[in-house]
Structure formats: C-alpha cells, structure tokens
Write an enzyme that holds these catalytic residues in place. Structure first.
Site, PDB file in Angstrom:
ATOM      1  N   ASP A  18     -18.309  63.548 -11.455  1.00  0.00           N
ATOM      2  CA  ASP A  18     -16.903  63.768 -11.041  1.00  0.00           C
ATOM      3  C   ASP A  18     -15.648  62.761 -10.526  1.00  0.00           C
ATOM      4  OD1 ASP A  18     -17.552  66.370 -11.083  1.00  0.00           O
ATOM      5  OD2 ASP A  18     -18.364  66.153  -9.247  1.00  0.00           O
ATOM      6  N   LYS A 129     -18.269  71.868 -14.833  1.00  0.00           N
ATOM      7  CA  LYS A 129     -19.212  72.409 -14.340  1.00  0.00           C
ATOM      8  C   LYS A 129     -18.682  73.418 -12.843  1.00  0.00           C
ATOM      9  CE  LYS A 129     -19.991  68.518 -10.981  1.00  0.00           C
ATOM     10  NZ  LYS A 129     -20.072  69.334  -9.629  1.00  0.00           N
ATOM     11  N   CYS A 177     -22.267  66.082  -4.756  1.00  0.00           N
ATOM     12  CA  CYS A 177     -22.038  66.350  -5.711  1.00  0.00           C
ATOM     13  C   CYS A 177     -22.868  65.024  -6.071  1.00  0.00           C
ATOM     14  CB  CYS A 177     -20.662  66.446  -6.917  1.00  0.00           C
ATOM     15  SG  CYS A 177     -19.727  67.506  -6.650  1.00  0.00           S
TER      16      CYS A 177
END
Length: 239
Positions: A18, A129, A177
């Site tokens: 991310d 995701k 994450c």
C-alpha cells in the site's frame, strides 16, 4: 553482508504494501507520518535480484466501503475514533469490530495511485484489495472472516506456484496492513520478515506492541543490516 546461516531452501518474495498517495504526506487523506521516508529502502529492495517475485498491493475501495466513516450515521462516524461491527454477509454469527477511516484509496482516484517515487518498473504484479464494500481487508491475502471467507486475492496460491519460501514485507502501515499481511503470510506457511526501515506506523507508539504480536506468530522484524538481509545479498539472479 553475509549469507551465513541462510536456509538451504531460500526462494524469497518481496511484498510492498500500500505505497499509495492517500497513505503518504503531504496530501494523503490517511497519511502515515513520514510515510515517504521508506521509499529509498523499498526501491533498494526492489532492485535486489534475490527476489523471485516483487508484488505491490493497493487498497482499491469502492466509494461505499464499510471502513469509511462517511458511510455511517452520526454521531458514531468520526474518522480514527469511531468503530463499527462488521458481520459476515454469509454467516451472521461471525463478526469483528473495525476502526473507521477517512475516505481513502477510492478506485480510480489520485489517492489510490502508487507513489511516483516507487520504482514500479521493478514490480512484477499489483494486487488490489478491499474491493468488496462489505468487509475490511487489511491483509493483502484475504478478509478476516473464515466461515466462509468473503474476499480472497488468491495471492497465497500464486506465491506457492512460484515455490516461494520466505516473504519480506515493507510498506504502509506497520500497525495495520503490513501487520495483517505478514500474519496471513505466516499462517499460509511462509517464513516472514518485516523490514523495519521499510515501514511506518499510523500510531508510532504501537511499534513495540506490534513487534511482540508479530513475534507471537514467529514473525521477525529485521533490519537492513541484519543477517536476513544478508541472505538476500548472496543469492544470484537465475537466468
């Protein structure tokens, strides 16, 4: 660095979690403090020929995503402060609580793009995701539900097909994450290392707590000067 102690079977993958505009200063809607500072470390790792595959992940949320505070009624819809209970849409007995966030990484927006400083030419695959608006998905592997699973990226199977044995994890954010992706990688049977210099936390005070939590799963937080990084330095790129 030295390859001393490297496992006889060592086929590592790099997981870059991310590294998106919305998670980085100065303009990200959910910016992690000093988030851009990790990019040089990540680019150095991306350029290392040791890795069998280099995978970047992206939050890729619809505007209706359940983690957005804006999609919940007042007064319990304050970003960073409020929580909501998510129920498995296929099994009402399975639930979990999740923190609410500002709108971030909305599909097709500037905030959802990987930061331009990241050397994307070295990335083999991008995994999106959080695409199902009914569930939170911190992990790049799957949502937290198990009976049954609601959203699965298929990444475990793709790593297995490449005979990956070890997964090195970097990116944002360490306490969300990165942590959950590392835990799910470990649960899937890989040896997992989180590279300290390659990640930052939403809440810096959570660092030691997360370190202990990861350790409980057998996951090690490693430094770029440590032995696990040394193992990478000695593996040659195959033809």
């Amino acid at each position: 660095m030295t390859t001393s102690g490297r496992p006889s079977k060592f086929n590592p993958a790099l997981l870059v979690v991310d590294m998106q505009e919305d998670f980085c200063p100065p303009n990200g809607s959910l910016a992690v403090g000093n988030g851009r500072d990790v990019i040089p470390v990540i680019n150095t790792l991306l350029a290392n020929p040791a890795f069998t595959t280099r995978i970047a992940t992206k939050d890729w949320h619809p505007t209706t995503h359940i983690s957005f505070a804006s999609n919940h009624p007042a007064p319990n819809n304050i970003p960073f402060t409020s929580y909501t209970t998510i129920t498995n849409p296929h099994n009402p007995l399975e639930t979990y609580k999740t923190r609410l966030w500002p709108d971030h990484c909305v599909q097709g927006t500037k905030g959802a793009e990987l930061v331009p400083e990241l050397d994307q030419s070295l990335i083999d695959e991008i995994v999106e995701k959080g695409t199902d608006d009914r569930v939170e998905m911190y992990s790049c592997f799957h949502d937290p539900f198990e009976h049954p699973r609601v959203s699965d990226s298929g990444l475990v199977e793709r790593l297995q097909r490449r005979d990956v044995t070890h997964v090195y994890v970097v990116g944002l954010a360490m306490d969300y994450c990165v942590k959950y992706s590392a835990i799910d990688a470990k649960k899937a049977g890989f040896e997992v290392y989180v590279v300290e210099e390659g990640t930052k936390a939403v809440d810096p005070s959570a660092w030691e707590e997360v370190r202990k939590e990861l350790g409980g799963y057998g996951i090690t937080m490693v430094g770029t000067g440590g032995k696990e990084a040394g193992w990478l330095g000695g593996k040659q790129c195959s033809a």
